[in-house]
Design a protein around this motif. Structure first.
Motif, short mmCIF file in Angstrom:
data_model
loop_
_atom_site.label_atom_id
_atom_site.label_comp_id
_atom_site.label_asym_id
_atom_site.label_seq_id
_atom_site.Cartn_x
_atom_site.Cartn_y
_atom_site.Cartn_z
N ASP A 6 -2.26 3.10 -10.99
CA ASP A 6 -1.19 2.15 -10.94
C ASP A 6 -1.75 0.91 -10.05
O ASP A 6 -1.00 -0.05 -9.94
N SER A 7 -2.84 1.28 -9.15
CA SER A 7 -3.20 0.13 -8.49
C SER A 7 -3.67 -1.24 -9.35
O SER A 7 -4.14 -0.89 -10.31
N GLY A 8 -3.48 -2.41 -8.55
CA GLY A 8 -3.65 -3.35 -9.44
C GLY A 8 -2.89 -4.55 -9.06
O GLY A 8 -2.05 -4.58 -7.99
N VAL B 23 0.79 -1.19 0.04
CA VAL B 23 -0.09 -0.10 -0.10
C VAL B 23 0.88 1.17 -0.11
O VAL B 23 1.71 1.42 0.91
N GLN B 24 0.55 2.11 -1.00
CA GLN B 24 1.70 3.23 -1.27
C GLN B 24 0.77 4.37 -1.41
O GLN B 24 -0.29 4.49 -2.15
N PRO B 25 1.29 5.71 -0.96
CA PRO B 25 0.57 6.70 -1.19
C PRO B 25 0.95 7.29 -2.58
O PRO B 25 2.01 7.08 -3.46
N VAL B 26 0.07 8.01 -3.35
CA VAL B 26 0.35 8.65 -4.61
C VAL B 26 1.26 9.44 -4.58
O VAL B 26 2.01 10.20 -3.65
N GLY B 27 2.47 9.52 -5.59
CA GLY B 27 3.47 10.06 -5.77
C GLY B 27 4.77 9.49 -5.01
O GLY B 27 5.74 10.20 -5.25
N SER B 28 4.51 8.45 -4.53
CA SER B 28 5.71 7.67 -3.55
C SER B 28 6.45 6.86 -4.94
O SER B 28 5.74 6.38 -5.76
N LYS C 146 9.10 6.14 -10.37
CA LYS C 146 9.39 7.33 -9.62
C LYS C 146 8.28 8.00 -8.77
O LYS C 146 8.50 8.35 -7.69
N LYS C 147 7.16 8.07 -9.30
CA LYS C 147 5.92 8.48 -8.63
C LYS C 147 4.54 7.95 -9.26
O LYS C 147 4.10 7.65 -10.10
#
Lengths: 115, 114
Positions: free
Chosen positions: A85-87, A12-17, A79-80
Motif C-alpha cells: 500500500d506504500s505510495g 509512516v504506518q506499520p503493517v496491519g495498522s 482496516k489493515k
C-alpha cells in the motif's frame, strides 16, 4: 477559486495498522472526486471515483475503501495496511459531469510509507 | 481497451532548445487528451487538453501539443526549454468507462540542462 486539500502530507504506518486519508475541495459544489495511487514515482492508477455523496465506484480490488460523507469530502481508508500500500496518494476533482472534456485538478498528495 | 503510451522514460534537452515529449493513444471513438506536469513530491498540474477543434492546442507555461488523428499521437512541445521545465510529464486520456476518470501514461522525465 477552487482549492483542493489533502492531509496528512506524509504518513509512516506499520503493517496491519488502519489508514485514513482525507481530501476536501473548496469553492465548488457537487464535484466528481477521485483517488489515484502513484507507485515508485510513476504510473498513476485510479482507485476510486465518486459522482455524489455515498456513491463510490471501485476500479481496483484491494484492501482499501473510500467514502464520501459530505459533498466535498472524500476519504480513503484501510482496516489493515499492507507493505504494497506504500505510495503517493493523489486526490482529484472535476466539475460535475457535463461532457468528457472536464479537466481534473489534483491535490498536493499524501506520501504513505508502510513499514 | 483505451490506453496511452509514452515511449520515452527520459528526454534530455539543452536550455533554449525546442523540446518534444511523445504520447500516443488508443481509444474507440473520439479521444479526450490531456497533459499534466508533476514536480517532485507534488500533485499534478494541468497543462493543456484536446477535446475537439484546432489540432494545435496551447497551454500553460508556453507549452503546446499537436493532435494527430492519423498517427494517434498527442505530442507535447515547447519552442525553447527552460531549466525550470525539468519535471515528470504525464499524458492522459479520458476513461469512458469510469465516469470522467483519466488513464495515464507511465510518465516521461524531462531534464533540461543549462
Amino acid at each position: 477559486s477552487q482549492t483542493i486539500h489533502q492531509w496528512p502530507a506524509t504518513l509512516v504506518q506499520p503493517v496491519g495498522s488502519p489508514l485514513s486519508l482525507e481530501c476536501t475541495v473548496e469553492g465548488t459544489s457537487n464535484p466528481n472526486l477521485y483517488w489515484y495511487r502513484q507507485a515508485a514515482g510513476r504510473g498513476l492508477q485510479l482507485l476510486f471515483y465518486s459522482v455524489g455523496i455515498g456513491q463510490i465506484s471501485s476500479e481496483v480490488p484491494q484492501n482499501l475503501s473510500a467514502s464520501r460523507p459530505q459533498d466535498r469530502q472524500f476519504i480513503l481508508s484501510s482496516k489493515k495496511l499492507l507493505l504494497s500500500d506504500s505510495g503517493f496518494y493523489l486526490c482529484a476533482w472535476s466539475p460535475r459531469w457535463s461532457g468528457s472534456g472536464d479537466t481534473q485538478y489534483f491535490g498536493p498528495g499524501t506520501r504513505l510509507t508502510v513499514l | 481497451a483505451q490506453s496511452v503510451a509514452q515511449p520515452e522514460d527520459q528526454v534530455n534537452v539543452a536550455e533554449g532548445n525546442p523540446l518534444t515529449v511523445k504520447c500516443t493513444y488508443s481509444v474507440s471513438g473520439n479521444p479526450y487528451l490531456f497533459w499534466y506536469v508533476q514536480y517532485p513530491n507534488r500533485g499534478l498540474q494541468f497543462l493543456l487538453k484536446y477535446i475537439t477543434g484546432d489540432n494545435l492546442v496551447k497551454g500553460s507555461y508556453g507549452f503546446e501539443a499537436e493532435f494527430n488523428k492519423s498517427q494517434t499521437s498527442f505530442h507535447l512541445k515547447k519552442p525553447s526549454a527552460l531549466v525550470s521545465d525539468s519535471a515528470l510529464y504525464f499524458c492522459a486520456v479520458r476513461d469512458m468507462k469510469a465516469g470522467t476518470a483519466l488513464i495515464f501514461g507511465k510518465g516521461t522525465t524531462l531534464s533540461v540542462s543549462s
